[in-house]
Write an enzyme that holds these catalytic residues in place. Structure first.
Site, PDB file in Angstrom:
ATOM      1  N   ASP A  41      36.682  19.089 100.613  1.00  0.00           N
ATOM      2  CA  ASP A  41      38.329  19.274 101.622  1.00  0.00           C
ATOM      3  C   ASP A  41      39.428  19.046 100.688  1.00  0.00           C
ATOM      4  O   ASP A  41      40.057  18.854 100.803  1.00  0.00           O
ATOM      5  CB  ASP A  41      38.253  19.226 102.381  1.00  0.00           C
ATOM      6  CG  ASP A  41      37.822  17.488 102.649  1.00  0.00           C
ATOM      7  OD1 ASP A  41      38.178  16.643 101.488  1.00  0.00           O
ATOM      8  OD2 ASP A  41      38.779  16.756 103.494  1.00  0.00           O
ATOM      9  N   HIS A 246      49.422  17.181  71.677  1.00  0.00           N
ATOM     10  CA  HIS A 246      49.784  16.928  73.034  1.00  0.00           C
ATOM     11  C   HIS A 246      47.954  16.228  73.393  1.00  0.00           C
ATOM     12  O   HIS A 246      47.707  16.279  74.131  1.00  0.00           O
ATOM     13  CB  HIS A 246      49.407  18.585  73.563  1.00  0.00           C
ATOM     14  CG  HIS A 246      50.080  19.041  73.476  1.00  0.00           C
ATOM     15  ND1 HIS A 246      50.328  20.839  72.435  1.00  0.00           N
ATOM     16  CD2 HIS A 246      51.072  19.698  74.221  1.00  0.00           C
ATOM     17  CE1 HIS A 246      51.330  21.327  73.049  1.00  0.00           C
ATOM     18  NE2 HIS A 246      52.015  20.878  73.282  1.00  0.00           N
ATOM     19  N   ASP A 263      56.234  10.521  74.652  1.00  0.00           N
ATOM     20  CA  ASP A 263      57.029  11.488  75.528  1.00  0.00           C
ATOM     21  C   ASP A 263      56.789  11.931  77.167  1.00  0.00           C
ATOM     22  O   ASP A 263      55.392  12.461  77.395  1.00  0.00           O
ATOM     23  CB  ASP A 263      56.384  12.886  75.222  1.00  0.00           C
ATOM     24  CG  ASP A 263      57.001  14.490  75.163  1.00  0.00           C
ATOM     25  OD1 ASP A 263      57.530  14.768  75.915  1.00  0.00           O
ATOM     26  OD2 ASP A 263      57.276  15.427  74.078  1.00  0.00           O
ATOM     27  N   ASP A 274      63.212  15.942  79.696  1.00  0.00           N
ATOM     28  CA  ASP A 274      62.103  15.975  78.846  1.00  0.00           C
ATOM     29  C   ASP A 274      62.283  14.906  77.757  1.00  0.00           C
ATOM     30  O   ASP A 274      63.413  15.171  76.133  1.00  0.00           O
ATOM     31  CB  ASP A 274      61.807  17.801  78.471  1.00  0.00           C
ATOM     32  CG  ASP A 274      60.695  17.569  77.373  1.00  0.00           C
ATOM     33  OD1 ASP A 274      59.836  16.652  77.765  1.00  0.00           O
ATOM     34  OD2 ASP A 274      60.945  18.409  77.088  1.00  0.00           O
ATOM     35  N   HIS A 355      55.393  22.164  65.034  1.00  0.00           N
ATOM     36  CA  HIS A 355      56.813  22.689  66.038  1.00  0.00           C
ATOM     37  C   HIS A 355      57.845  22.884  65.909  1.00  0.00           C
ATOM     38  O   HIS A 355      58.226  22.823  64.960  1.00  0.00           O
ATOM     39  CB  HIS A 355      55.819  21.738  67.638  1.00  0.00           C
ATOM     40  CG  HIS A 355      56.389  20.178  67.327  1.00  0.00           C
ATOM     41  ND1 HIS A 355      58.280  20.568  67.582  1.00  0.00           N
ATOM     42  CD2 HIS A 355      56.422  19.048  67.270  1.00  0.00           C
ATOM     43  CE1 HIS A 355      58.014  19.632  67.431  1.00  0.00           C
ATOM     44  NE2 HIS A 355      56.990  18.811  66.985  1.00  0.00           N
ATOM     45  N   HIS A 359      63.507  24.368  73.226  1.00  0.00           N
ATOM     46  CA  HIS A 359      62.863  25.787  74.579  1.00  0.00           C
ATOM     47  C   HIS A 359      64.489  24.544  75.555  1.00  0.00           C
ATOM     48  O   HIS A 359      64.665  24.576  75.429  1.00  0.00           O
ATOM     49  CB  HIS A 359      61.832  24.486  74.786  1.00  0.00           C
ATOM     50  CG  HIS A 359      61.249  23.693  75.142  1.00  0.00           C
ATOM     51  ND1 HIS A 359      61.326  23.763  76.488  1.00  0.00           N
ATOM     52  CD2 HIS A 359      60.799  22.947  75.060  1.00  0.00           C
ATOM     53  CE1 HIS A 359      61.588  21.974  76.768  1.00  0.00           C
ATOM     54  NE2 HIS A 359      60.932  21.480  75.541  1.00  0.00           N
ATOM     55  N   HIS A 366      58.792  23.964  80.271  1.00  0.00           N
ATOM     56  CA  HIS A 366      59.662  25.183  79.006  1.00  0.00           C
ATOM     57  C   HIS A 366      60.292  25.428  80.691  1.00  0.00           C
ATOM     58  O   HIS A 366      59.026  27.622  80.523  1.00  0.00           O
ATOM     59  CB  HIS A 366      58.067  25.891  78.743  1.00  0.00           C
ATOM     60  CG  HIS A 366      57.993  24.529  77.859  1.00  0.00           C
ATOM     61  ND1 HIS A 366      56.332  24.062  77.557  1.00  0.00           N
ATOM     62  CD2 HIS A 366      58.359  24.208  76.302  1.00  0.00           C
ATOM     63  CE1 HIS A 366      56.628  23.392  77.259  1.00  0.00           C
ATOM     64  NE2 HIS A 366      57.476  22.787  76.496  1.00  0.00           N
ATOM     65  N   GLU A 384      63.862  18.237  69.247  1.00  0.00           N
ATOM     66  CA  GLU A 384      63.016  17.474  69.494  1.00  0.00           C
ATOM     67  C   GLU A 384      62.332  17.282  68.020  1.00  0.00           C
ATOM     68  O   GLU A 384      61.562  17.795  67.814  1.00  0.00           O
ATOM     69  CB  GLU A 384      61.644  17.895  70.616  1.00  0.00           C
ATOM     70  CG  GLU A 384      61.342  19.111  70.614  1.00  0.00           C
ATOM     71  CD  GLU A 384      60.305  19.365  72.257  1.00  0.00           C
ATOM     72  OE1 GLU A 384      59.803  18.553  72.286  1.00  0.00           O
ATOM     73  OE2 GLU A 384      60.706  20.167  73.132  1.00  0.00           O
ATOM     74  N   TYR A 388      55.227  14.077  61.401  1.00  0.00           N
ATOM     75  CA  TYR A 388      53.760  13.537  61.491  1.00  0.00           C
ATOM     76  C   TYR A 388      52.906  13.279  60.666  1.00  0.00           C
ATOM     77  O   TYR A 388      52.632  13.978  59.433  1.00  0.00           O
ATOM     78  CB  TYR A 388      53.165  14.250  62.343  1.00  0.00           C
ATOM     79  CG  TYR A 388      54.278  15.030  63.857  1.00  0.00           C
ATOM     80  CD1 TYR A 388      53.708  13.618  64.943  1.00  0.00           C
ATOM     81  CD2 TYR A 388      54.525  16.317  63.519  1.00  0.00           C
ATOM     82  CE1 TYR A 388      54.468  14.436  66.091  1.00  0.00           C
ATOM     83  CE2 TYR A 388      55.631  16.145  64.685  1.00  0.00           C
ATOM     84  CZ  TYR A 388      55.667  15.631  65.402  1.00  0.00           C
ATOM     85  OH  TYR A 388      56.595  16.195  67.009  1.00  0.00           O
ATOM     86  N   ARG A 397      58.557  11.456  66.702  1.00  0.00           N
ATOM     87  CA  ARG A 397      58.996  12.337  67.749  1.00  0.00           C
ATOM     88  C   ARG A 397      60.766  11.730  68.398  1.00  0.00           C
ATOM     89  O   ARG A 397      60.707  10.708  69.050  1.00  0.00           O
ATOM     90  CB  ARG A 397      58.363  13.367  68.396  1.00  0.00           C
ATOM     91  CG  ARG A 397      59.164  14.688  69.323  1.00  0.00           C
ATOM     92  CD  ARG A 397      57.935  15.537  69.522  1.00  0.00           C
ATOM     93  NE  ARG A 397      57.405  15.415  70.254  1.00  0.00           N
ATOM     94  CZ  ARG A 397      56.253  14.512  70.594  1.00  0.00           C
ATOM     95  NH1 ARG A 397      55.580  15.362  69.422  1.00  0.00           N
ATOM     96  NH2 ARG A 397      55.731  14.731  71.613  1.00  0.00           N
ATOM     97  N   GLU A 399      63.998  12.857  71.000  1.00  0.00           N
ATOM     98  CA  GLU A 399      64.247  14.515  71.831  1.00  0.00           C
ATOM     99  C   GLU A 399      64.590  14.283  72.828  1.00  0.00           C
ATOM    100  O   GLU A 399      65.140  13.073  73.334  1.00  0.00           O
ATOM    101  CB  GLU A 399      62.392  14.706  72.362  1.00  0.00           C
ATOM    102  CG  GLU A 399      63.155  16.453  73.055  1.00  0.00           C
ATOM    103  CD  GLU A 399      61.905  16.511  74.303  1.00  0.00           C
ATOM    104  OE1 GLU A 399      61.344  17.682  74.516  1.00  0.00           O
ATOM    105  OE2 GLU A 399      60.919  15.466  74.241  1.00  0.00           O
TER     106      GLU A 399
END
Length: 431
Positions: A41, A246, A263, A274, A355, A359, A366, A384, A388, A397, A399
């Site tokens: 449940d 990620h 991040d 973000d 990357h 965005h 996003h 951002e 790496y 990074r 941002e």
């Protein structure tokens, strides 16, 4: 809801903008999200579909919005359908919107219980020629689960096959990408809460701390400031973990000499922030770490200046690639031969920065926005860049979230969040 009440004039204005784009004698339907089961449940926490929230402010399950601006009767022009609440529901599930409260939240006068939806729709469809259905056409969407919206569309097509069909999404992509001032204020609040979380962890991070402990510190600060929590799954990546774009396990120990890539962003009233920052676990950058850090910061600052009205997203990323290439050459990570022999489809800089730079940001992390159309004032973008370097065991990074202005540089919603290497070191060492 944890957040303060939002002035319903925002939702009234949003509906007016949407209905102005509808074809004559058409109706638009928007469904809430489902509550998704886990097993037995158990369910996942409810998260409202952003489109019905944008247009009504209704932030609860089992809600439907109907818009029919050309209806022959005033009571059919805007209808919000809600699950009927009662004393039993209030005891077991908590407060739900009453008809009176729903009007206060949305500005919609005709609130109808959900059990009367099909009967009401049948009347509406006798007057309407066209229906706007709300499909998900975001460029990053990859949905495998059938949603409440999907089930409605399937049922509607079977029940009313003679009506014309239009799509709501192209209208919403344009409308939602340009923020009202009240939306910008909500996003500023989300960024301010994120700042509090970041400043909190600057006094907490040290060798031996676990990544999940840092995540917990953010969660504590976000919740105590009226946020539901994270706007997206947080990345707390120490050492080589930062090279996994990620990385969300957040289960490793932060070690002396490592960098920690964060991040993390708070939500507020369903609006996202973000943030990315990279800090030294031991409180001091090495010379090499600082050199790479300052290179990323320079790319971020120069890229931000390019976010002006009329800029095209694709061309913007080409220009940012040129700035990054210059910095990578200066760091000795690329040489001239790498650049001269690069594949135009995958430039040399992509080895270290794979990357995108920006965005749309808003009700979704996003967010909606048509990338082939020029940027406009009051659009909000992340900036951002990152570098790496798996061979050196770290990634960086940085941002911020910025609002495009009618003239001049974008306005940084994260302007008060520390980012200069010297300031971060000073705060981490209590100087």
């Amino acid at each position: 809801m944890k957040y303060h009440a939002i002035d319903r004039e925002l939702f009234i204005a949003n509906r007016a903008k949407f209905t102005a784009q509808m074809k004559p004698n058409s109706v638009a339907i928007f469904n809430s999200n489902d509550i998704y089961p886990v097993s037995a449940d158990s369910t996942l926490p409810f998260a409202q579909h952003r489109d019905i929230f944008y247009l009504s402010g209704a932030d609860q399950e089992e809600s439907i919005l109907l818009l029919f601006p050309d209806a022959p009767y005033a009571h059919l022009r805007e209808i919000l359908f809600l699950r009927e609440t009662n004393e039993h529901i209030a005891i077991w599930e908590g407060e739900k919107l009453t008809k009176e409260r729903a009007f206060e939240v949305s500005g919609i006068r005709n609130i109808v219980w959900l059990q009367d939806f099909q009967k009401t729709l049948k009347e509406v469809m006798t007057y309407a020629d066209t229906i706007y259905i709300n499909t998900n056409e975001h460029y990053r969407s990859a949905v495998e689960t059938q949603t409440r919206e999907d089930r409605f569309i399937k049922w509607w097509k079977e029940t009313y096959p003679a009506h014309k069909v239009e799509k709501s999404n192209p209208i919403l992509q344009r409308l939602r990408s340009v923020k009202e001032n009240q939306e910008l204020a909500l996003m500023q609040t989300a960024c301010d809460i994120t700042e509090k979380g970041f400043r909190r962890i600057l006094n907490f991070v040290k060798p031996g701390v676990m990544e999940y402990e840092i995540e917990a510190e953010f969660a504590h600060e976000f919740l105590r400031n009226r946020s539901k929590g994270f706007a997206y799954t947080p990345i707390i990546a120490s050492g080589a973990n930062a090279n996994v774009l990620h990385y969300i396990e957040n289960n490793q120990e932060c070690k002396a000499g490592d960098l920690l890539l964060l991040d993390v962003g708070a939500e507020y009233a369903n609006y996202s922030s973000d943030l990315s920052r990279t800090i030294p676990v031991s409180g001091r950058f090495t010379d090499r770490q600082r050199a790479v850090y300052n290179a990323v910061l320079k790319v971020k600052n120069e890229a931000t200046q390019l976010l002006v009205p009329g800029t095209l997203w694709k061309e913007y990323h080409v220009e940012v690639g040129k700035i990054m290439t210059s910095e990578l050459l200066g760091l000795g990570l690329l040489d001239k031969a790498d650049v001269q022999n690069e594949d135009p489809a995958w430039p040399a800089y992509k080895k270290y920065f794979m990357h995108g730079t920006s965005h749309h940001l808003g009700l979704d992390t996003h967010d909606y926005g048509l990338l082939h159309e020029p940027m406009q004032p009051n659009m909000v973008f992340t900036v951002e860049p990152g570098i790496y370097i798996p061979a050196e065991g770290f990634g960086i990074r940085l941002e911020d979230d910025v609002v495009i202005q009618a003239s001049g540089a974008p306005f940084n919603l994260m302007r008060n969040i520390p980012i200069e290497a010297a300031e971060i070191e000073s705060l981490m060492n209590g100087e």
